[in-house]
Design a protein around this motif. Structure first.
Motif, PDB file in Angstrom:
ATOM      1  N   ALA A   2       0.833  -1.196   0.000  1.00 14.92           N
ATOM      2  CA  ALA A   2       0.000   0.000   0.000  1.00 14.92           C
ATOM      3  C   ALA A   2       0.869   1.247   0.000  1.00 14.92           C
ATOM      4  O   ALA A   2       1.782   1.363   0.806  1.00 14.92           O
ATOM      5  CB  ALA A   2      -0.909   0.008   1.238  1.00 14.92           C
ATOM      6  N   GLY A   3       0.611   2.178  -0.922  1.00 10.16           N
ATOM      7  CA  GLY A   3       1.287   3.474  -0.906  1.00 10.16           C
ATOM      8  C   GLY A   3       0.616   4.356   0.115  1.00 10.16           C
ATOM      9  O   GLY A   3      -0.170   3.887   0.925  1.00 10.16           O
ATOM     10  N   ARG A   4       0.924   5.637   0.093  1.00  7.96           N
ATOM     11  CA  ARG A   4       0.258   6.572   0.981  1.00  7.96           C
ATOM     12  C   ARG A   4      -1.206   6.644   0.592  1.00  7.96           C
ATOM     13  O   ARG A   4      -1.547   6.907  -0.547  1.00  7.96           O
ATOM     14  CB  ARG A   4       0.899   7.944   0.836  1.00  7.96           C
ATOM     15  N   ALA A   5      -2.092   6.384   1.543  1.00  6.92           N
ATOM     16  CA  ALA A   5      -3.523   6.397   1.233  1.00  6.92           C
ATOM     17  C   ALA A   5      -3.995   7.824   0.996  1.00  6.92           C
ATOM     18  O   ALA A   5      -3.629   8.727   1.729  1.00  6.92           O
ATOM     19  CB  ALA A   5      -4.299   5.782   2.391  1.00  6.92           C
TER      20      ALA A   5
ATOM     21  N   PHE B  48      -1.480   4.355   7.194  1.00  9.95           N
ATOM     22  CA  PHE B  48      -1.074   5.619   6.597  1.00  9.95           C
ATOM     23  C   PHE B  48       0.351   5.595   6.056  1.00  9.95           C
ATOM     24  O   PHE B  48       0.759   6.527   5.381  1.00  9.95           O
ATOM     25  CB  PHE B  48      -1.233   6.767   7.592  1.00  9.95           C
ATOM     26  N   PRO B  50       3.415   3.173   4.041  1.00 14.65           N
ATOM     27  CA  PRO B  50       3.644   1.923   3.305  1.00 14.65           C
ATOM     28  C   PRO B  50       4.359   0.889   4.181  1.00 14.65           C
ATOM     29  O   PRO B  50       5.172   1.243   5.030  1.00 14.65           O
ATOM     30  CB  PRO B  50       4.541   2.348   2.138  1.00 14.65           C
ATOM     31  N   ASP B  65      -2.386  -4.763   3.672  1.00 10.15           N
ATOM     32  CA  ASP B  65      -2.550  -3.868   2.529  1.00 10.15           C
ATOM     33  C   ASP B  65      -3.940  -3.246   2.453  1.00 10.15           C
ATOM     34  O   ASP B  65      -4.277  -2.616   1.453  1.00 10.15           O
ATOM     35  CB  ASP B  65      -2.267  -4.626   1.229  1.00 10.15           C
ATOM     36  N   PRO B  68      -6.940   2.370   4.774  1.00  9.11           N
ATOM     37  CA  PRO B  68      -7.109   2.791   6.172  1.00  9.11           C
ATOM     38  C   PRO B  68      -8.560   2.713   6.655  1.00  9.11           C
ATOM     39  O   PRO B  68      -8.818   2.284   7.782  1.00  9.11           O
ATOM     40  CB  PRO B  68      -6.614   4.237   6.154  1.00  9.11           C
TER      41      PRO B  68
END
Lengths: 518, 235
Positions: A2-5, B48, B50, B65, B68
């Motif tokens: 996951a990148g920055r949400a 928030f 990676p 993964d 949020p």
């Protein structure tokens, strides 16, 4: 992984940017392919190139030379109404060119106020058509912009420096040498470049006050090749020259310019201890009074001349006014659909490509885009039938760079301040857009929409290329009335245009701030 | 149970590793020197930052993964926990439906939550019209209606005075006890940890250590913690 949400997906904004770039670059390609270089440029074309450069250079020179004393006077004086005056300096941005031209004619024209006054003492009337008329109109439009930009430079000199200078007992001359000249050396080239770039694509002013072999801009020559000779090949060739010139000028302006003069207020309290002498005070007062007169007299003239004509407006004017309102509304809608997603895409990190696409509008001229769209549309449909939607589209593209300047900082702030909380509340996507982003950006969206609507309302450009006798916007109708020497009706229609432009801007800008919570 | 398996969180180049597990329903304080990675740990679990490697598991399910908003996590940040243009009520309603479409039952839950945190009658106000303590209560009411099993606090009460902060911690303690949620609370004040936490997760030099009982750790701190605490009363 996951990148920055992020609270919004950049996809719609990136899509809008691609669409804008494809539209602008596509029309440029269409123009380039259609250009007929065979005969090369004739003497009249070279004259247009020379005139374009000359008038833009003179306009930049006079605008900035006159703006420096006005900005200095505004920077070092505090008086009632100063704030209002500085806000008013932003007004020419939304003032329809044709309205200003009619106002300038009423003041400086052959039978205008100044000529009448000169006639009383036996001096022949002044002549406004030609190079000096074009430059006069450009100075009218760009003196306020230049003043705001230079004033910004003045106000960015830290107050501490003035305090230090005062403590050292520096007089006006020393202040100039220590503080003001270095600031001007940094600011003035950028302001000159901006005004020069703006004047390069001048069409409406040249159409109304220029013309003839000795006062034709490239933009006007494109129009003439189109309307009078229907020589698309030559129009496209001129378009290529215009692309090269505006592209180069826009690049130059972007690289040297600082600030955009769009910000409001500019009213930082700053105490000055210099320039307290009577002469300096008198000079500043005179400079400000002259600038106010120069800017307000033409507007007063259009109101005085237009009021008698208002009740007698021909039906054609009312129809044109209806068309203009529709075009302005459509243009504003298009702009918001492009600019808001683009601003949010920039805010979530897609800054470079999207912002570049937004700036493309600065590097092309409306008539070049118009020519390109005409070339593209003609095999598919009747371009005149699409005159109004095409005008709305081009107006939206032209307003895009300004709208992004307004929207991007506020989009960044919303995403930075509220993004994480929104993401943790599972608000990403539409809920964030509807509940957070749009409400928080409302004031800026209203301001951008108001600017776009007013710009579109007053635009006299592409519509002149595409329109036939049945289709006209209000500015075009004013121009036609002028051409038919129906000056009273023209003045009335111009006043209506002024009222509608200001009203559209005011309603949208206010709408954005109505009950706005901070 | 929350399991962090050989987890490495990447916060803009700063790496924090954690290999630990936390019992469901227990209360943890995350303490350690400034810049050691306390907020990074919380932010990484909340989604928030990676994840460079390793896994985050909640009750055996992988959430490494997940977005949020899709994690079993409710979070309060250091500031900006309320949207300034929405009313207190709407801010709380966001915890049930991000698009603010609520059934009458939902609205009843919101009203109860407002009552529960002691803000009855203030629901229509905007956050700016509340005191700092009331703003914290409003944010806690939202946490309550969110009903997420993991509550993360990234020092949301840091700007409150000592008495008010103690009140808030007591309120958190009560709410967590009632709902059975697991609490992870960043703090730089050992007194906060003693007040509320069963165990302490020490974060120092880019490593989050497995939890240890609060009293034992604070009474006999390891060197890294001792340096941070200032080691006042060594015998």
């Amino acid at each position: 992984m996951a990148g920055r949400a992020q609270p919004v997906t950049p996809a719609p904004g990136v899509g809008a940017a691609v669409l804008v770039a494809a539209l602008i670059l596509g029309t440029l390609v269409a123009v380039a392919l259609r250009a007929e270089g065979g005969r090369g440029l004739g003497p009249a074309d070279w004259a247009a190139v020379r005139f374009t450069l000359l008038q833009a250079a003179l306009s930049a020179l006079f605008s900035v030379a006159l703006a420096v004393p006005v900005a200095r006077a505004l920077a070092r004086r505090r008086f009632a109404g100063r704030r209002v005056l500085i806000v008013l300096l932003g007004a020419p941005f939304i003032l329809p060119v044709i309205v200003a031209v009619l106002g300038l004619l009423a003041v400086f024209g052959r039978s205008g106020w100044i000529s009448d006054a000169l006639g009383l003492v036996g001096v022949p009337p002044v002549q406004i058509y030609g190079l000096h008329g074009v430059v006069l109109a450009h100075v009218f439009f760009n003196l306020p912009l230049a003043t705001r930009l230079i004033l910004q430079g003045w106000q960015e000199i830290p107050a501490e420096r003035f305090r230090l200078a005062a403590q050292l007992g520096a007089g006006p001359r020393a202040i100039r040498r220590l503080l003001e000249y270095p600031m001007l050396a940094q600011t003035v080239p950028g302001v000159m470049a901006v005004v020069f770039a703006i004047c390069l694509t001048s069409f409406a002013v040249a159409l109304t006050l220029g013309g003839g072999p000795r006062a034709t801009t490239i933009e006007l020559a494109i129009y003439q090749a189109f309307r009078f000779d229907f020589d698309l090949g030559r129009a496209a060739l001129l378009g290529c020259i215009q692309i090269a010139l505006t592209g180069a000028a826009a690049l130059a302006a972007l690289s040297v310019a600082r600030g955009d003069g769009l910000g409001d207020g500019l009213d930082r309290p700053l105490q000055r201890w210099d320039a307290l002498s009577r002469i300096a005070l008198g000079l500043d007062t005179l400079v400000i009074a002259l600038a106010v007169l120069f800017l307000l007299l033409p507007l007063a003239a259009i109101i005085v001349a237009g009021v008698p004509g208002l009740p007698l407006l021909p039906v054609s004017v009312l129809v044109a006014a209806g068309n203009s309102v529709v075009v302005a509304g459509l243009s504003t809608l298009l702009l918001l659909l492009l600019a808001v997603p683009m601003a949010l895409a920039v805010a979530v990190g897609w800054s470079q490509g999207v912002e570049l696409a937004g700036l493309l509008g600065l590097a092309v001229s409306p008539l070049v885009i118009g020519t390109g769209l005409f070339v593209i549309i003609r095999p598919l449909a009747d371009p005149t039938a699409l005159a109004l939607p095409v005008t709305a589209l081009v107006n939206a593209l032209m307003a895009l760079p300004f709208a992004l300047r307004i929207l991007v900082p506020s989009a960044r702030q919303v995403v930075d301040r509220h993004g994480p909380l929104a993401v943790s509340l599972d608000m990403a996507g539409m809920p964030f857009l509807r509940r957070i982003a749009v409400p928080r950006m409302r004031a800026q969206i209203g301001f951008a929409a108001g600017l776009t609507a007013a710009l579109s309302m007053g635009d006299l450009g592409v519509i002149a290329l595409f329109a036939d006798a049945e289709r006209a916007t209000l500015p075009l109708q004013v121009y036609r009335l002028m051409g038919a020497y129906r000056m009273e009706a023209a003045a009335g229609a111009a006043l209506l245009l002024l009222i509608l432009s200001v009203a559209l801007f005011w309603i949208l800008d206010r709408g954005g701030r109505w009950h706005a919570e901070t | 149970m929350l399991k962090l398996e050989r987890l490495v969180i990447d916060n803009g180049g700063f790496l924090l590793s954690a290999d630990l597990s936390a019992t469901a329903g227990a209360k943890y304080a995350v303490i350690g020197p400034s810049g050691a990675g306390k907020s990074t740990l919380i932010g990484g679990i909340a989604g928030f930052h990676p994840i460079k490697s390793g896994h985050i598991l909640w009750q055996g399910a992988e959430i490494t993964d997940a977005l949020p908003g899709k994690r079993p996590v409710a979070m309060l940040f250091q500031d900006g926990n309320l949207f300034p243009h929405l009313s207190v009520e709407q801010n709380i309603e966001l915890g049930i439906d991000p698009d603010l479409r609520l059934s009458p039952d939902d609205q009843e839950r919101v009203a109860q939550a407002i009552h529960r945190v002691g803000l009855a009658g203030l629901g229509t106000r905007r956050p700016a019209a509340l005191s700092g303590g009331q703003q914290s209560r409003a944010a806690l009411a939202r946490v309550l209606v969110q009903g997420r099993p993991l509550l993360m606090l990234d020092e949301p009460f840091a700007a409150l005075g000592p008495a008010l902060k103690a009140d808030m911690l007591d309120l958190v303690d009560t709410l967590v006890r009632e709902s059975g949620a697991t609490l992870l609370m960043v703090s730089h004040d050992p007194a906060d940890a003693r007040r509320i936490a069963d165990e302490v997760i020490l974060v120092a030099e880019g490593i989050a250590h497995p939890p240890q009982p609060t009293a034992k750790l604070l009474d006999d701190p390891p060197p890294a913690l001792r340096a941070y605490l200032g080691a006042p009363d060594l015998p």
